[in-house]
Design an enzyme around this catalytic site. Structure first.
Site, PDB file in Angstrom:
ATOM      1  CB  THR A 280      41.946  34.633  37.990  1.00  0.00           C
ATOM      2  OG1 THR A 280      41.832  35.370  36.776  1.00  0.00           O
ATOM      3  CG2 THR A 280      43.243  35.041  38.671  1.00  0.00           C
ATOM      4  CG  PHE A 282      42.516  34.777  43.319  1.00  0.00           C
ATOM      5  CD1 PHE A 282      42.977  36.077  43.465  1.00  0.00           C
ATOM      6  CD2 PHE A 282      41.601  34.514  42.309  1.00  0.00           C
ATOM      7  CE1 PHE A 282      42.532  37.099  42.633  1.00  0.00           C
ATOM      8  CE2 PHE A 282      41.153  35.518  41.467  1.00  0.00           C
ATOM      9  CZ  PHE A 282      41.624  36.815  41.636  1.00  0.00           C
TER      10      PHE A 282
END
Ligand code: PEP
Ligand code: MN
Length: 674
Positions: A280, A282
């Site tokens: 992921t 960020f």
């Protein structure tokens, strides 16, 4: 490193190599922490200039040390150059960051401690020497943004995309709408585990709590379980907290190992996700833009909107190619409230502080409708600061991007000047293209008064060949006792009338707080004469993605007017057109004096389209048609007139409003009738 290695066993030799490599990585990380300590000692003053002599001495020493071990000069030389480059970069990045003098930070995240957002925050800040983090917990991404905006948190850390699940659209929309800067990004490797109470066993589990995303990412494993129900729950950390509170060993959770440790749970199984490689990305958000010291590799994120016609996106992308700017990401999203148009989110190498990048962005404004810089930030994925944008002298194909010429004398506007952009800007509103040869007619009542009134006016605009329906809902009246407009109720009527007749609508917005609500319903935002120098309002519409019609202040010079337009352009919105509506002179025979010379003067000075409003200039119905013809003759791109089904009973500006059939005759005589 003294594990027994049998010379015959290739597997164990490889294991030995792995062990050595792990040691090398650990030592490199340790070396980085020393570099950071040096940076801290060097203080906050100037970014370190490289001490090249010291670097050469150090490399010579390492080469000599390598020879003692029988290692090649070439290997040690190139290895230590990379290592030294890394520590210079780490030090410069450290010294450039705004929160340089602090060891602790409050971080707004969606979720609680133990969530992937909190783990990614630790990963990001640990590597920058900040280990004391406290979290401001938010239920939604929007709340996490708010916490940073209102100062409850120093920074925010939110996920923006996942390799399995794709873009997190809500965060993209918030980046567009809220005024926060991206000051960093980090890729976090998500490793889902099955957690349970200490001593629990997988076979005994009857219920598993999981965040919907996590459940989707572990669907293969979860669907293979028998007699076990999956309960979709808040997020991964909340799922862990929940089962810790339940204290029931038949209940499990999908979360990270760290979340398990935090809530006193055991890892029952690792690697339960469908895909092993699950990352992921960020982004780190702050109210202040990051300052990026020279030499630190950086990335910039922007959002842009382009015209809705063939080649519009290609034209914008050509700017990147022709300036040698390396685009590393392109993502598209529909514009909220305007689903037919797309926004493009781009990342490219370089920082806005680099003069070539600033020049590239300026050129880009001439090819887009809207441009917002989300932020420039150091990027560890990149090898070196894009020696940026050494212009590509040999573009591969197609028309070269125009070089913005320098304005001849210093003026208070740049983006709006002809020097900046030679082609005319075309403002696209529905089918209408303001700025091209065909005259665009905007008509409608001064103020929206009732359903019947606005529907009758809309029908006339459509039937007689007008392109855009106007109607005031928020009326900036000179006297507080005059009719002030129906506000949002009127806006709803205007919106429905436009929809019923397939006409885009324009309405005036008078306060910065109303801009997004008005932009949700109006196709064009009008800034009235009385607000031409309301700078906070101009900036607010500049952040909107709706075209803006900027009327001339009744006592404003042409240059003041262009500087007002500059406020809008400078915020990113490039879809601006100007409306001459008469100025104050000593002459009292007309309500104002229509300054038609402004039209050709503007066409010399600016690429923005110019329209004329004869109604507010004349103040009297019978003067409207001749002045409209004069405006067409002098080259205006459009005309705006007030019309009313019953002008004698109009609540505002009745005397200057045309009757509907009068409007029909005007359209005929202008050659615009359908
Ligand atoms: C209008 O267009 O309704 C209006 C109020 O015009 P101005 O701002 O030019 O007076
Ligand atoms: Mn009016």
């Amino acid at each position: 490193m003294d594990s027994p290695i049998s010379p015959d066993d290739i597997e164990s030799i490889r294991a030995g190599i792995d062990e050595v490599d792990a040691g090398i990585l650990e030592l490199l990380a340790q070396r980085r922490t020393f570099s950071l300590r040096v940076a801290r000692l060097k203080g906050t003053q100037d970014a370190p200039s490289r001490d090249l002599l010291r670097e050469e001495d150090l490399i010579a020493e390492r080469i000599a040390g390598g020879l003692d071990h029988g290692l090649d000069t070439g290997l040690i030389n190139s290895l230590w150059r990379e290592i030294i480059n890394d520590s210079v970069r780490v030090q410069r990045e450290f010294l450039g960051r705004s929160e340089v003098d602090r060891d602790s930070l409050t971080v707004a995240i969606q979720g609680i401690e133990g969530s992937y957002s909190s783990l990614a925050s630790r990963q990001f800040f640990d590597a920058r020497g900040i280990t004391d983090l406290s979290f401001v917990r938010s239920d939604t991404f929007a709340d996490a943004f708010e916490a940073v905006i209102d100062g409850r948190a120093d920074v925010g850390v939110v996920p923006i995309e996942n390799t399995t699940a794709g873009a997190i659209s809500e965060v993209y929309d918030l980046l567009l709408e809220r005024e926060l800067h991206v000051i960093g990004d980090t890729r976090y490797r998500v490793r889902h585990c099955l957690l349970g109470l200490p001593g629990a066993s997988v076979a005994a589990l009857r219920r598993i709590y999981a965040h919907p995303q996590a459940a989707a990412q572990c669907s293969d494993f979860l669907s293979g379980l028998e007699d076990c129900e999956v309960i979709v729950f808040g997020d991964t950390a909340l799922s862990s907290k929940k089962i810790a509170e339940l204290g029931d060993s038949t209940v499990g959770a999908i979360a990270s190992e760290d979340a398990g440790r935090l809530y006193g749970l055991d890892v029952l199984l690792t690697g339960v996700a469908n895909r092993d490689q699950n990352f992921t990305r960020f982004v780190v958000l702050s109210t202040e833009a990051a300052h990026i010291p020279e030499g630190v590799p950086a990335k910039t994120s922007i959002v842009m909107a382009v015209g809705n016609h063939p080649g519009a996106l290609m034209d914008a992308l050509a700017v990147f190619r022709d300036t040698g700017t390396n685009l590393v990401k392109l993502e598209s999203r529909p514009i909220p409230d305007n689903p037919t148009d797309e926004l493009f989110y781009l990342d490219f190498e370089g920082a806005v502080e680099d003069p070539p990048v600033a020049a590239m962005l300026e050129t880009l404004t001439t090819h887009v409708h809207f441009l917002k810089v989300l932020g420039s930030y150091p990027s560890r994925d990149l090898r070196s600061r894009a020696p940026t944008a050494a212009p590509n002298r040999n573009p591969t194909r197609s028309a070269p991007v125009e070089e913005p010429a320098k304005p001849s004398k210093p003026v208070g506007y740049k983006l709006g000047s002809r020097g900046h952009k030679k082609r005319n800007t075309i403002v696209e509103v529905g089918e209408a293209r303001i700025g091209e040869d065909r005259l665009v007619m905007i008509a409608g009542p001064c103020a929206v008064e009732s359903w019947d009134q606005v529907m009758a006016a809309a029908r006339a605009v459509k039937d007689y060949g007008g392109s855009i329906l106007r109607g005031g809902c928020f009326k900036p009246r000179t006297s507080p006792y005059s009719f002030q407009g129906l506000g949002f109720e009127g806006l709803e009527m205007l919106f429905e009338a436009g929809k019923a007749f397939g006409l885009p609508v324009v309405t005036e917005v008078i306060s910065p707080e109303d801009v997004s609500a008005v932009a949700a319903k109006a196709d064009v935002l009008q800034i009235g004469a009385r607000n031409m120098q309301n700078f906070s309002l101009l900036s607010a519409v500049g952040r909107s993605h709706r075209p803006v019609m900027l009327k001339r202040g009744m006592s404003s010079s042409i240059d003041e007017w262009l500087q007002a337009a500059e406020y809008i352009l400078a915020e990113g919105n490039q879809q601006v057109f100007l409306c001459e509506r008469g100025i104050r002179t000593f002459e009292t025979s007309t309500r104002n004096t229509l300054d038609l010379s402004a039209v050709p003067v503007l066409m010399q000075r600016t690429h923005l389209p110019v329209i004329v409003d004869p109604s507010h200039a004349a103040g009297e119905r019978l003067l409207v048609a001749p002045l409209a013809h004069a405006a067409a003759a002098v080259g205006a791109h459009g005309i705006m007139v007030e019309i009313h089904p019953d002008p004698d009973n109009a609540l505002s500006d009745g005397p200057q409003s045309l009757e509907l059939d009068q409007f029909g005759r005007l359209m005929d005589s202008l050659g615009l009738a359908r």
